[in-house]
Motif scaffolding. Structure first.
Motif, PDB file in Angstrom:
ATOM      1  N   THR A  22      66.929  96.281  97.617  1.00 45.33           N
ATOM      2  CA  THR A  22      65.735  95.498  97.909  1.00 45.33           C
ATOM      3  C   THR A  22      64.829  95.434  96.687  1.00 45.33           C
ATOM      4  O   THR A  22      64.297  94.380  96.345  1.00 45.33           O
ATOM      5  CB  THR A  22      64.966  96.107  99.105  1.00 45.33           C
ATOM      6  N   ASP A  67      65.414  96.033 104.999  1.00 45.53           N
ATOM      7  CA  ASP A  67      66.152  96.101 106.255  1.00 45.53           C
ATOM      8  C   ASP A  67      65.791  97.428 106.934  1.00 45.53           C
ATOM      9  O   ASP A  67      66.268  98.488 106.523  1.00 45.53           O
ATOM     10  CB  ASP A  67      67.650  96.021 105.968  1.00 45.53           C
ATOM     11  N   ASN A  69      66.617  98.696 109.758  1.00 42.35           N
ATOM     12  CA  ASN A  69      67.747  99.391 110.381  1.00 42.35           C
ATOM     13  C   ASN A  69      68.533 100.191 109.344  1.00 42.35           C
ATOM     14  O   ASN A  69      68.905 101.340 109.584  1.00 42.35           O
ATOM     15  CB  ASN A  69      68.662  98.406 111.107  1.00 42.35           C
TER      16      ASN A  69
END
Length: 88
Positions: A22, A67, A69
């Motif tokens: 990311t 993300d 999760n």
């Protein structure tokens, strides 16, 4: 409403460091984060390796693109935080 106590281990940036992909996408730079799970100096690491990094501006941008999760899979501290939030 019940009160939940929660302690962020180290720094919020240590959560962001769990997802170097990311950070790489946001800054366009490859980034190797050593031992990110235990990083006590994640903010200093990001400032040192990403010259344009500014926590107040960039953490929000990074948080919006990560993300959650995957982050919960990689970081038990974040997983616990998310479980508390979702239980409210």
């Amino acid at each position: 409403m019940p009160v939940h106590w929660f302690v962020v281990h180290y720094e919020l940036e240590s959560w962001l460091a769990q997802l170097p992909e990311t950070i790489e996408a946001a800054f366009g730079l490859p980034l190797r984060v050593p031992n990110a799970t235990e990083s006590r100096r994640a903010k200093a690491f990001l400032k040192r390796h990403l010259p344009k990094y500014q926590a107040m501006r960039d953490n929000l941008r990074l948080a919006r693109s990560l993300d959650v999760n995957l982050l919960a899979e990689r970081n038990p501290n974040f997983r616990e935080f998310r479980e508390i939030l979702t239980s409210l």
